[in-house]
Design a protein around this motif. Structure first.
Motif, PDB file in Angstrom:
ATOM      1  N   GLU A  55      -1.003  -2.508  -8.979  1.00 43.49           N
ATOM      2  CA  GLU A  55      -1.506  -1.836  -7.778  1.00 43.49           C
ATOM      3  C   GLU A  55      -0.954  -2.452  -6.502  1.00 43.49           C
ATOM      4  N   ASP A  56      -0.559  -3.726  -6.553  1.00 47.41           N
ATOM      5  CA  ASP A  56      -0.008  -4.384  -5.371  1.00 47.41           C
ATOM      6  C   ASP A  56       1.358  -3.825  -4.996  1.00 47.41           C
ATOM      7  N   PHE A  57       1.998  -3.098  -5.901  1.00 41.82           N
ATOM      8  CA  PHE A  57       3.339  -2.563  -5.660  1.00 41.82           C
ATOM      9  C   PHE A  57       3.338  -1.032  -5.606  1.00 41.82           C
ATOM     10  N   TYR A  58       2.164  -0.437  -5.457  1.00 42.13           N
ATOM     11  CA  TYR A  58       2.011   1.004  -5.671  1.00 42.13           C
ATOM     12  C   TYR A  58       1.385   1.689  -4.465  1.00 42.13           C
ATOM     13  N   PHE A  59       1.841   2.924  -4.206  1.00 41.50           N
ATOM     14  CA  PHE A  59       1.224   3.776  -3.181  1.00 41.50           C
ATOM     15  C   PHE A  59       1.325   5.218  -3.649  1.00 41.50           C
ATOM     16  N   ALA A  82       1.205  -3.083   4.969  1.00 47.57           N
ATOM     17  CA  ALA A  82      -0.238  -2.854   5.079  1.00 47.57           C
ATOM     18  C   ALA A  82      -0.749  -1.954   3.968  1.00 47.57           C
ATOM     19  N   GLN A  83       0.109  -1.047   3.486  1.00 47.93           N
ATOM     20  CA  GLN A  83      -0.284  -0.141   2.400  1.00 47.93           C
ATOM     21  C   GLN A  83       0.154  -0.676   1.036  1.00 47.93           C
ATOM     22  N   SER A  93      10.563  -0.703   4.102  1.00 47.08           N
ATOM     23  CA  SER A  93       9.357   0.125   4.133  1.00 47.08           C
ATOM     24  C   SER A  93       9.780   1.579   4.266  1.00 47.08           C
ATOM     25  N   LEU A  94       8.797   2.468   4.152  1.00 45.95           N
ATOM     26  CA  LEU A  94       9.048   3.907   4.200  1.00 45.95           C
ATOM     27  C   LEU A  94       8.049   4.582   5.135  1.00 45.95           C
ATOM     28  N   ALA A  95       8.376   5.815   5.505  1.00 46.06           N
ATOM     29  CA  ALA A  95       7.410   6.663   6.208  1.00 46.06           C
ATOM     30  C   ALA A  95       7.754   8.117   5.918  1.00 46.06           C
TER      31      ALA A  95
END
Length: 216
Positions: A55-59, A82-83, A93-95
């Protein structure tokens, strides 16, 4: 001989400066962020690796459209440290950015990241402005599948130039790129920048500067 020794020292110093200009390579597999840690570092302290889970590597959520019913007609869904705590120290990171018809992602900068934007749907006019003294606008209209790069720290924007919704994915070269929205920063700071300063900076009457401040 002394001159040769001095030259070698200068060469060694120049190489050391180049090395110091970049972040060091990770010294472990990962450093999952521990926001609860009292340790203050340039980033976030690491969790005990034994307590790390998938879960620490998941979104989950980038398949969902953002709510664009706002002043700008756009919504940014960020996926940074943060996510996803597992992004800590990894420098990425992504958006997801959603745009209503003629919606904008207003002029802003990322102080810690270069951005590469890929259009998934619709058409976007994009642009960035080079630094002083040229302040040259570099702009292009993108269609589905097109990619555009915004260099680190430069003011940039996007505008949906179609009659349907548009969607883009942005990749950024920092776990926490930061966002400075130009209008918000200048006219909405707390405490406020003095109106006479803004009037002189933007070469307008103080009443105009005050009116713009009232919007933020």
């Amino acid at each position: 001989m002394a001159k040769q020794f001095l030259l070698l020292n200068l060469i060694a110093l120049s190489f050391s400066c180049v090395v110091l200009a970049f972040e060091p390579s990770p010294l472990q597999d990962f450093c999952v962020a521990d926001p609860a840690s009292p340790v203050k570092v340039n980033g976030l302290a690491c969790k005990d690796p034994k307590s790390v889970t998938a879960e620490d590597f998941y979104f989950s959520g980038l398949h969902l459209a953002g709510n664009t019913s706002n002043t700008f007609g756009s919504k940014v869904t960020a996926v940074n440290v943060a996510q996803v705590p597992g992004l800590n120290t990894l420098g990425i990171s992504l958006a997801r950015v959603d745009y209503a018809p003629w919606g904008i992602n207003p002029p802003h900068t990322h102080p810690r990241a270069t951005e590469i934007l890929t259009v998934l749907a619709g058409s976007l006019q994009v642009g960035f402005v080079t630094s002083n003294p040229e302040n040259r606008l570099i702009t292009k209209v993108l269609k589905k599948g097109d990619v555009f790069v915004f260099p680190i720290g430069l003011v940039h924007y996007q505008r949906n130039v179609g009659y349907g919704n548009a969607v883009a994915i942005a990749a950024l070269s920092s776990q926490n790129p930061g966002v400075i929205s130009i209008a918000n920063a200048v006219f909405g700071s707390e405490p406020a920048i003095e109106t006479d300063i803004l009037a002189k900076a933007f070469q307008v009457d103080e009443s105009v500067a005050s009116l713009i401040q009232s919007k933020f």
